[in-house]
Structures are given as C-alpha cells and as structure tokens.
Design an enzyme around this catalytic site. Sequence first.
Site, PDB file in Angstrom:
ATOM      1  N   THR A   1      42.497  30.196  89.395  1.00  0.00           N
ATOM      2  CA  THR A   1      43.869  30.615  89.133  1.00  0.00           C
ATOM      3  C   THR A   1      44.171  30.303  87.666  1.00  0.00           C
ATOM      4  O   THR A   1      44.425  29.158  87.298  1.00  0.00           O
ATOM      5  CB  THR A   1      44.853  29.849  90.052  1.00  0.00           C
ATOM      6  OG1 THR A   1      44.361  29.946  91.391  1.00  0.00           O
ATOM      7  CG2 THR A   1      46.263  30.396  89.969  1.00  0.00           C
TER       8      THR A   1
ATOM      9  N   GLY B   1      37.974  24.136  87.038  1.00  0.00           N
ATOM     10  CA  GLY B   1      39.021  23.562  87.884  1.00  0.00           C
ATOM     11  C   GLY B   1      40.188  23.059  87.077  1.00  0.00           C
ATOM     12  O   GLY B   1      40.034  22.647  85.919  1.00  0.00           O
TER      13      GLY B   1
ATOM     14  N   LYS C   1      47.227  13.965  94.600  1.00  0.00           N
ATOM     15  CA  LYS C   1      47.440  12.994  93.516  1.00  0.00           C
ATOM     16  C   LYS C   1      48.799  13.145  92.839  1.00  0.00           C
ATOM     17  O   LYS C   1      49.364  12.171  92.354  1.00  0.00           O
ATOM     18  CB  LYS C   1      46.296  13.082  92.503  1.00  0.00           C
ATOM     19  CG  LYS C   1      45.005  12.537  93.109  1.00  0.00           C
ATOM     20  CD  LYS C   1      43.806  12.639  92.231  1.00  0.00           C
ATOM     21  CE  LYS C   1      42.587  12.224  93.068  1.00  0.00           C
ATOM     22  NZ  LYS C   1      41.331  12.301  92.375  1.00  0.00           N
TER      23      LYS C   1
ATOM     24  N   LEU D   1      32.018  16.540  90.501  1.00  0.00           N
ATOM     25  CA  LEU D   1      32.770  15.384  90.992  1.00  0.00           C
ATOM     26  C   LEU D   1      32.579  15.189  92.492  1.00  0.00           C
ATOM     27  O   LEU D   1      32.802  14.108  93.021  1.00  0.00           O
ATOM     28  CB  LEU D   1      34.275  15.548  90.725  1.00  0.00           C
ATOM     29  CG  LEU D   1      34.747  15.625  89.286  1.00  0.00           C
ATOM     30  CD1 LEU D   1      36.260  15.463  89.238  1.00  0.00           C
ATOM     31  CD2 LEU D   1      34.085  14.569  88.426  1.00  0.00           C
TER      32      LEU D   1
ATOM     33  N   ASP E   1      40.541   7.290  87.977  1.00  0.00           N
ATOM     34  CA  ASP E   1      39.524   8.348  87.825  1.00  0.00           C
ATOM     35  C   ASP E   1      39.061   8.456  86.372  1.00  0.00           C
ATOM     36  O   ASP E   1      37.860   8.592  86.106  1.00  0.00           O
ATOM     37  CB  ASP E   1      40.091   9.716  88.238  1.00  0.00           C
ATOM     38  CG  ASP E   1      40.203   9.874  89.750  1.00  0.00           C
ATOM     39  OD1 ASP E   1      39.474   9.179  90.482  1.00  0.00           O
ATOM     40  OD2 ASP E   1      41.036  10.687  90.191  1.00  0.00           O
TER      41      ASP E   1
HETATM   42  P1  NDP Z   1      42.970  19.619  93.570  1.00  0.00           P
HETATM   43  O1  NDP Z   1      43.262  20.130  94.942  1.00  0.00           O
HETATM   44  O2  NDP Z   1      44.076  19.029  92.782  1.00  0.00           O
HETATM   45  O3  NDP Z   1      42.326  20.822  92.700  1.00  0.00           O
HETATM   46  C1  NDP Z   1      41.350  21.639  93.276  1.00  0.00           C
HETATM   47  C2  NDP Z   1      40.775  22.586  92.221  1.00  0.00           C
HETATM   48  O4  NDP Z   1      39.668  23.249  92.824  1.00  0.00           O
HETATM   49  C3  NDP Z   1      41.728  23.659  91.742  1.00  0.00           C
HETATM   50  O5  NDP Z   1      41.456  23.951  90.387  1.00  0.00           O
HETATM   51  C4  NDP Z   1      41.330  24.871  92.631  1.00  0.00           C
HETATM   52  O6  NDP Z   1      41.558  26.114  92.019  1.00  0.00           O
HETATM   53  C5  NDP Z   1      39.846  24.669  92.695  1.00  0.00           C
HETATM   54  N1  NDP Z   1      39.225  25.302  93.875  1.00  0.00           N
HETATM   55  C6  NDP Z   1      39.343  24.928  95.178  1.00  0.00           C
HETATM   56  N2  NDP Z   1      38.586  25.722  95.969  1.00  0.00           N
HETATM   57  C7  NDP Z   1      37.981  26.612  95.127  1.00  0.00           C
HETATM   58  C8  NDP Z   1      37.074  27.682  95.339  1.00  0.00           C
HETATM   59  N3  NDP Z   1      36.646  28.004  96.564  1.00  0.00           N
HETATM   60  N4  NDP Z   1      36.651  28.386  94.259  1.00  0.00           N
HETATM   61  C9  NDP Z   1      37.078  28.068  93.014  1.00  0.00           C
HETATM   62  N5  NDP Z   1      37.936  27.059  92.757  1.00  0.00           N
HETATM   63  C10 NDP Z   1      38.388  26.341  93.804  1.00  0.00           C
HETATM   64  O7  NDP Z   1      41.759  18.584  93.756  1.00  0.00           O
HETATM   65  P2  NDP Z   1      41.367  17.323  92.875  1.00  0.00           P
HETATM   66  O8  NDP Z   1      41.404  17.717  91.442  1.00  0.00           O
HETATM   67  O9  NDP Z   1      42.103  16.119  93.295  1.00  0.00           O
HETATM   68  O10 NDP Z   1      39.830  17.083  93.331  1.00  0.00           O
HETATM   69  C11 NDP Z   1      38.845  18.064  93.053  1.00  0.00           C
HETATM   70  C12 NDP Z   1      37.464  17.607  93.510  1.00  0.00           C
HETATM   71  O11 NDP Z   1      37.022  16.455  92.820  1.00  0.00           O
HETATM   72  C13 NDP Z   1      37.349  17.265  94.995  1.00  0.00           C
HETATM   73  O12 NDP Z   1      36.119  17.773  95.451  1.00  0.00           O
HETATM   74  C14 NDP Z   1      37.345  15.753  94.997  1.00  0.00           C
HETATM   75  O13 NDP Z   1      36.696  15.229  96.144  1.00  0.00           O
HETATM   76  C15 NDP Z   1      36.555  15.479  93.736  1.00  0.00           C
HETATM   77  N6  NDP Z   1      36.785  14.144  93.174  1.00  0.00           N
HETATM   78  C16 NDP Z   1      35.797  13.206  93.307  1.00  0.00           C
HETATM   79  C17 NDP Z   1      35.973  11.943  92.771  1.00  0.00           C
HETATM   80  C18 NDP Z   1      34.884  10.945  92.938  1.00  0.00           C
HETATM   81  O14 NDP Z   1      35.169   9.758  92.898  1.00  0.00           O
HETATM   82  N7  NDP Z   1      33.655  11.366  93.069  1.00  0.00           N
HETATM   83  C19 NDP Z   1      37.190  11.551  92.067  1.00  0.00           C
HETATM   84  C20 NDP Z   1      38.150  12.618  91.951  1.00  0.00           C
HETATM   85  C21 NDP Z   1      37.945  13.857  92.518  1.00  0.00           C
HETATM   86  P3  NDP Z   1      42.971  26.891  92.166  1.00  0.00           P
HETATM   87  O15 NDP Z   1      43.875  26.318  91.115  1.00  0.00           O
HETATM   88  O16 NDP Z   1      42.601  28.306  91.910  1.00  0.00           O
HETATM   89  O17 NDP Z   1      43.467  26.646  93.577  1.00  0.00           O
END
Ligand code: NDP
Length: 270
Positions: free
Chosen positions: A162, A137, A76, A218, A111
């Site tokens: 993180t 997150g 994004k 989400l 969103d």
């Molecule tokens: P980003 O990649 O920008 O952020 C991902 C986040 O998830 C970060 O905070 C990351 O932490 C954390 N994370 C990833 N893996 C793990 C793990 N194994 N354990 C703990 N934390 C973890 O993703 P987005 O914000 O764009 O999207 C996040 C989620 O929301 C996705 O699943 C997406 O599909 C869903 N979503 C659904 C929507 C819907 O319409 N239903 C709309 C928007 C999003 P770190 O900083 O430590 O890496």
Amino acid sequence: MAQVFSWREAPVADFAVIGDPVHHSRSPQMHAAAYSAHGLSYRYVPIHVLPGEVGPALHHLQQLGYQGVNVTVPHKEEALDWCTGEVDRFALAVRAANTLRLSTRDATNTDAPGFRDTLRDHLGTHGGEGRRCLVLGAGGSARALITALHQDGWQIRLYNRTRSRAEEIARTVPVEVVDEANPEGCDLILNTTSASLGGETLPILWDLASTGALAYDLAYGDSLPFLEGAKARGLATLDGLDLLVAQGARSFEWWLGFAPDLSAMAGAIR
Ligand code: NDP
C-alpha cells in the site's frame, strides 16, 4: 508452542505477548528460559487480541496484575495510544511501542535498539554511512527500524504493497518510495512485512540484487518465502530470531532492572 489465551480468558500471570496472530510467537519459551536461568518464578503467556480491542485488553491484564506486556503485529500503535505514563521519545516519534509496563502505563520500543544489535553482529557495524538498503513494508516495525537506519546514516529505498503508507513514512523520514521492490545496489534487503507469516511471496526483483547483500527477514519460522528467494540468488540471509532475542533481552532488562542470560534465551528458541 505455548497455549494461546484470548484476552477475556487470560490466566493469572506476570508477563505476556499480545498480537493477532500470536500463536507463532516464541517469546513465551524465550522469557521462561530467562526466568529459569535466574531462578525467577514469573509466568509469561501469549494472548490473542483483535485489532480495536487493545485498550480494553490491556486494562483487563492490568487489573489481573500483569507487570509487563510485549506487543507484536499489528498492535504497536494501538498499544502506544493506551500508554498515558512515561513513553520514551523514540516510541512516540515512530508511533510504535513493543514493551509496556502496565501499572504505570509506561512504554518503550526495544525493536530499534535490538535491531541495531543484530546489524552490529552480522554486518560488523550498524553504521550505514555510504550504504543503501531496500526496506519492504511500512507497518509499526518498519517505522521504528527505518528511523533507526536513517539515524545511522543509511540511504533508504522503501517499497510497500500500500504505497500511501510508505508515503506517510516519507513525510517524517527521508526515504525514496518506490513502486518496484528493486534491490539493485543495496547492501541490506530488509523484510518488515508480515507476508512471511502467511507464507506469501513478495514481488522482489531478486535477479538485480548484489551478491554481497544481506537479506534480513524480521519473521522467523520454517522456509520463509523471502529468505528462500534470497538463498536462490546466493545471498547471505538472516531471520528474525536474533532480533527476537535482542529485543526480548532489552524488554526483560527494562522491566526487571538487570540484563538476562542471553544464551539461555537464544537456546530456548533455536
Ligand atoms: P504491521 O501489521 O504493523 O505491518 C505489516 C506490514 O506488512 C505492512 O506494511 C503490510 O502492508 C505488510 N504486509 C502484510 N501482508 C502482506 C502481504 N501479503 N504482502 C505484502 N505486504 C504485506 O506489522 P509489524 O510491523 O508490527 O510486524 C511486521 C513483521 O515483523 C511481523 O512478521 C512480525 O512478526 C515481525 N517482527 C519480528 C520481530 C522479531 O523480534 N523478530 C520484531 C518486530 C516485528 P500494507 O500496508 O499494504 O497492509
């Protein structure tokens, strides 16, 4: 599931969702159902794009004549950087765009308004005065939704694997960054991480959650670990399908100028 294309092999189509991963996305069948309900012959496809390749991929899709693109995890911010046209203030402020118009390189974020629609439907109001939430997150979606929650008066506790990324958000929105995912006293526990996509469990202290809280992931799909944990504690739960419909409907309207048939969209993904 729709066939996923790599961006270099993208077919001729009108709309797409790009992401990494993207195979889980139900946006293609949802938008296809809306086109069919309105007698439109557009094609909407899922396209896999690796981090660092978003700009060239969007340029390529633009050359192929795509009108619009939805952007999912984790692109994004990179997608926003490609947009040199009209970008709405909210998308700029949260540095996350999920809906692009390719010909003019315009962008918006559906969103946050879609999320508010779902809170109104499931909590009776999206207003958060006097209410607390725990957000897990600190990615693109978190930035957008935390800003919306703050604007609506919620008090926000923020946990991220993180910590420095959570602290980055705290520089622009007043949130309490915490080292433990403790939901005590919260009305809403919101999982914005992509942990559920990989079937991974988050270290949430479920035993401390108030029994009246709503646990909202989400993500969507079968047996999400976050929602399983919440159910074991007896909490009300909500997955990301309602948000998918709400944000997708707002994207549809932004591209095509009229509101789509919501029940056709919802029916296609449930
Ligand atoms: P980003 O990649 O920008 O952020 C991902 C986040 O998830 C970060 O905070 C990351 O932490 C954390 N994370 C990833 N893996 C793990 C793990 N194994 N354990 C703990 N934390 C973890 O993703 P987005 O914000 O764009 O999207 C996040 C989620 O929301 C996705 O699943 C997406 O599909 C869903 N979503 C659904 C929507 C819907 O319409 N239903 C709309 C928007 C999003 P770190 O900083 O430590 O890496």
